[in-house]
Write an enzyme that holds these catalytic residues in place. Structure first.
Site, PDB file in Angstrom:
ATOM      1  N   GLU A 171       0.833  -1.155  -0.076  1.00 53.36           N
ATOM      2  CA  GLU A 171       0.061  -0.001   0.074  1.00 53.36           C
ATOM      3  C   GLU A 171       0.671   1.126   0.078  1.00 53.36           C
ATOM      4  O   GLU A 171       1.857   1.224   0.756  1.00 53.36           O
ATOM      5  CB  GLU A 171      -0.935   0.026   1.117  1.00 53.36           C
ATOM      6  N   HIS A 187      -7.552  -4.176   0.185  1.00 52.47           N
ATOM      7  CA  HIS A 187      -6.760  -2.888   0.258  1.00 52.47           C
ATOM      8  C   HIS A 187      -6.099  -2.731   1.705  1.00 52.47           C
ATOM      9  O   HIS A 187      -5.456  -1.624   1.817  1.00 52.47           O
ATOM     10  CB  HIS A 187      -7.479  -1.477   0.033  1.00 52.47           C
TER      11      HIS A 187
END
Length: 929
Positions: A12, A150
């Protein structure tokens, strides 16, 4: 045993650009050996810079969470040691791998010089039937646990399980398929091909018998065809179960009793069981949540058996064909003692041509993208029963490669081909012979109604979502004459014949006077065509464009309806002369072709003549287009289209049929014994003539029934009208209007965390509002997905359905024909009453031909569209939702009362300012919880 260790990595980041400024905020890694996850590693990372709000919204990672996390320099040694002797794996390896290497170098470490594998491209090859290839699509399809998308640690573990599933699926493929995949896989990202090579090596080392469901034909593995059921079981005389008790006994707990659905069933059975003195046309308006598909399939299954007739069901789209098929097989057949047979009927181009496909991958040089599609198809044909591209269309796109392997119908079937017995289109056509129900789409029905209905016992016909049929008929009968393209073709020919100074045919044949004679005559006709086209365009411009040019929207294409008598006059004069000159070019071309066949040609002349032949074949298409555009003048409406500059040279001519009712009565009705027209939104108020006229029907010959209340709308739908000082008219300032909408939408959606659809009338207004909200607090807290900005309609619907709190901006087609399941849509904001633009060609035509175009066309059209738009919100008996109207004409104009009357029974229009509306909206949603 394979000792390879795979490091499945997800990062990320503070952003996705490789600009040197973005940093890792979380790294997750799952290690896979021998088909199992053996270890994991994860860490949040302090990026030493603020995390953008959009990234926080996507990942849930805040500045506070990484404030005390290690910097990448603090963990770089551990990361490097864990990865250095592995195969790097990522879902989009061309992002994660270079980004990680960039961070390693920044921290003073060398780049990882290890193999890297991409699970996106492998998934595209292996998984044919998933809706998409985002990680969440694949984990949902494969039922892989993925609770925190995510988040790098969750994504890494999910991707590791995906890798394991990919390898397992590859292992189950036949060796012949794996061999072809390896041959085609040279352009896969980095070392991704190694996964395919490993699978092939393992299968060769430990050969297994080919799966019993598969067969190998001419070097390619296919799924074995399902045997056709060619005979019905003997039936006793079946008695239709008319009452509630009889139906419930038949359902036997498989289906639930629905009173409204039972009424639709009984009315349909009653109408179709009459054999003498019956009305041929039955029209049913069945409301949302009524279960209308089973409502007609169930009674018609009894009628079909009793009368020994097939039933043809037509729906607007191929997706709906599959939905009707599912209801038939899963619901209807579950309660019938003898199941009905269903067959899908589509155009041949929907099917894969196996022979063409094998030739293309064996003998053609394919592009990188084409090779990936070919690999996908090689796996798909080991799983598909149908060979129908609709199974995989949402991820193969349209390309020259796919177009080249589409089926072209019976004419290309070669009985000597090794694939003849297994040809998908041939098998689909064979199913029709034994089917009780044939499910097609409106376009195919309109083109082939006579062929489908050709039978000793005329079939029964159901046109479902019948309100869409007239529009589809109009669109499929549109014809265009692109005058500018015709002129360009003539210029190309003239250039090749005489104008190109470096090389032209007249120079190359200067010692052959007969050739020169025909070339000059050829060129003379082409130049006359150019002159005529310029005159036609200028005449149309002077007559129709110049007088109204000041009313056209600047820098936007335009359409202007023109009178049939103008086309009629041009057909006799200007177009007649163009056709004559085109005919002359054919004569001169044939003369030259015969001449060159008798000559020894230089390679240059041979190449030039081959190109001229290609250009000349295009002139034949324009010859046919002119004949088509001027045929049946009185049965069509005509218009001209203009480019954004509104200049004469951009003019082209279009036409479509004038009377869809006449088309229906002549091309559809004669071939069917009895016809049911059914849909959710056919009429407005109690006025039925607007719908009936589109089918050329009259009330005395038609049995009509409107069913009410499939849903408790009074308690399930709240309708609000925003009271504002902004009144819409066609003189309204567009910037002020966009400001008003942006402010209203932001206020109405702030803190109302529901899946929201905002309906616009134009894409231009949609873009203007989106641009205003893009950098607002609203876009920071919720995702806004916009039609025309974020991809295709199918893509943005799929993404919207995957979100929990998104806002979707849609126009045009989003007013109707889009279904959102369950709580995927709870909040609807309508920016404007759905009147067509005054410049819409159908409105122009209505103004020219009807005494009151507003009352006869514009208003009825808008009322039905409004009714359909509100219908997006409540689709089933357990749906709830709120609709807010931002257009105060619904209360300030006399016609506004008619729109309010379109609301479902029991639903009132509540008027208020922003705060009052917002309070009622929140109260409604709170009461539903």
């Amino acid at each position: 045993m394979n000792k390879t260790k795979y490091a499945v990595v997800d990062l990320e980041m503070t952003g996705s650009d490789f600009d040197g400024d973005n940093r890792i905020i979380q790294i997750g890694c799952a290690f896979v050996e021998n088909g199992k996850i053996v270890d994991t590693f994860q860490s949040k990372v302090n990026p030493q810079r603020p995390i953008p709000a959009g990234i926080t919204k996507l990942t849930g990672i805040t500045d506070e969470q990484v404030q005390n996390a290690p910097k990448f320099n603090d963990i770089v040694d551990e990361v490097y040691r864990k990865l250095v002797d592995t195969v790097f794996v990522a879902h989009n390896v061309e992002f994660d791998f270079p980004f990680l290497n960039q961070e390693l170098v920044r921290s003073g470490y060398p780049e990882l010089n290890i193999p890297a594998v991409d699970t996106v491209s492998l998934s595209q090859i292996v998984f044919s039937f998933t809706k998409g290839y985002r990680l969440r699509d694949l984990t949902s399809y494969l039922k892989i646990e993925h609770d925190d998308p995510h988040s790098a640690d969750s994504d890494a573990i999910a991707t590791a399980n995906l890798l394991i599933a990919i390898k397992k699926n590859l292992q189950q493929l036949p060796i012949v398929t794996l061999e072809r995949l390896v041959e085609l896989g040279k352009d896969l990202p980095r070392q991704t091909l190694s996964i395919l090579k490993d699978a092939l090596h393992e299968n060769k080392q430990n050969p297994q018998k080919i799966d019993v469901d598969l067969m190998v034909v001419d070097g390619v593995a296919l799924k074995k065809p399902i045997a056709l059921q060619t005979e019905h079981q003997a039936d006793e005389k079946l008695v239709y179960p008319r009452g509630k008790r009889e139906k419930e006994q038949l359902y036997n707990g498989t289906l639930s009793w629905r009173k409204l659905q039972g009424s639709i069933m009984n009315f349909t059975h009653q109408q179709f069981s009459v054999t003498e003195g019956f009305k041929k046309h039955v029209v049913i308006e069945a409301p949302t949540g009524s279960g209308k598909t089973l409502g007609y399939l169930f009674p018609l299954s009894y009628i079909a058996r009793e009368q020994q007739r097939k039933v043809v069901v037509s729906v607007p789209t191929t997706i709906l064909q599959n939905q009707v098929l599912a209801v038939g097989r899963q619901q209807l057949n579950a309660i019938l003692e003898t199941p009905m047979q269903f067959a899908i009927l589509k155009g041949s181009s929907n099917y894969l041509n196996l022979e063409a496909f094998m030739k293309s991958i064996t003998h053609q040089t394919l592009s990188k993208d084409s090779r990936l599609v070919a690999m996908k198809i090689l796996v798909w044909i080991t799983k598909t029963d149908t060979g129908d591209f609709d199974e995989i269309n949402h991820h193969i796109n349209f390309s020259n490669f796919v177009d080249g392997i589409r089926h072209h119908g019976k004419t290309v079937l070669n009985p000597k081909s090794k694939f003849f017995e297994y040809d998908f289109y041939r098998r689909a056509m064979k199913k029709l012979k034994y089917a009780d129900f044939i499910i097609t789409n409106h376009r195919y029905l309109a083109l082939h109604a006579d062929e489908i209905g050709e039978s000793d016992q005329q079939p029964l016909l159901v046109i479902d979502e019948a309100q869409h049929f007239p529009t589809i008929v109009s669109n499929m009968n549109q014809k265009f004459l692109d005058l500018n393209e015709l002129m360009m073709e003539t210029h190309r020919l003239v250039s090749r014949l005489v104008m190109n100074h470096k090389r032209n045919l007249i120079q190359a044949t200067k010692h052959q006077p007969l050739a020169g004679f025909h070339i000059r005559r050829f060129v003379n006709s082409l130049e006359h065509i150019n002159t005529q086209i310029t005159e036609i365009q200028q005449k149309l411009f002077d007559k129709f464009v110049a007088p109204r040019k000041k009313n056209l929207y600047e820098n936007q294409p335009a359409e202007i309806v023109i009178k049939n008598n103008v086309i009629n006059q041009m057909a006799k004069h200007e177009f007649h002369q163009v056709v004559q000159e085109l005919a002359n070019t054919f004569i001169e071309f044939d003369a030259l072709d015969r001449f060159f066949k008798d000559q020894e040609l230089t390679p240059e002349i041979r190449d030039d003549w081959a190109q001229i032949k290609a250009f000349q074949s295009n002139l034949t298409k324009f010859y046919d287009a002119i004949r088509e555009i001027t045929d049946h003048l009185n049965q069509n409406i005509y218009w001209i289209t203009l480019g954004p500059n509104h200049d004469p040279g951009s003019i082209r001519i279009g036409k479509e049929i004038l009377d869809t009712g006449e088309f229906y009565r002549q091309k559809i009705e004669p071939f069917y014994h009895k016809i049911l027209l059914i849909g959710g939104t056919l009429f407005f108020e109690h006025k039925r003539s607007y719908f009936l006229d589109q089918f050329g029907l009259h009330k005395p010959e038609t049995s009509i029934r409107t069913f009410r209340r499939g849903v408790d709308f009074e308690n399930q739908l709240d309708f609000e009208v925003l009271q504002s000082d902004f009144t819409i008219d066609y003189e309204s300032n567009q910037d002020q209007y966009a400001d008003f909408l942006a402010e209203a939408i932001e206020a109405l959606t702030r803190d109302v965390n529901r899946q929201t659809l905002v309906l616009f009338n134009s894409l231009e207004t949609l873009r203007n509002v989106y641009n205003r909200l893009h950098d607002s607090d609203l876009n920071e807290s919720r995702r806004i997905i916009a039609q025309g900005i974020h991809g295709s309609k199918a893509k943005i619907i799929r993404e919207f359905n995957d979100e929990e709190n998104a806002i979707l901006f849609g126009a045009a087609s989003f007013w109707e024909g889009v279904d959102f399941p369950g709580d995927r849509l709870e909040y609807l904001i309508v920016t404007r009453l759905p009147f067509r633009s005054p410049e819409d060609r159908m409105v122009q035509f209505a103004r020219k031909n009807k005494r009151s175009s507003f009352m006869s066309f514009v208003l009825p059209d808008a009322l039905l569209t409004f009714k359909q738009g509100i219908g997006r919100l409540i689709r089933n008996s357990d749906d709830t939702g709120v609709a807010v109207m931002l257009d105060n004409r619904i209360i300030n104009k006399d016609y506004g009362k008619l729109f309010i009357k379109q609301l479902p029974s029991g639903v009132n229009a509540n008027l208020g300012n922003i705060n009052e509306v917002k309070e009622r909206v929140n109260n409604f949603f709170n009461n539903q919880e």
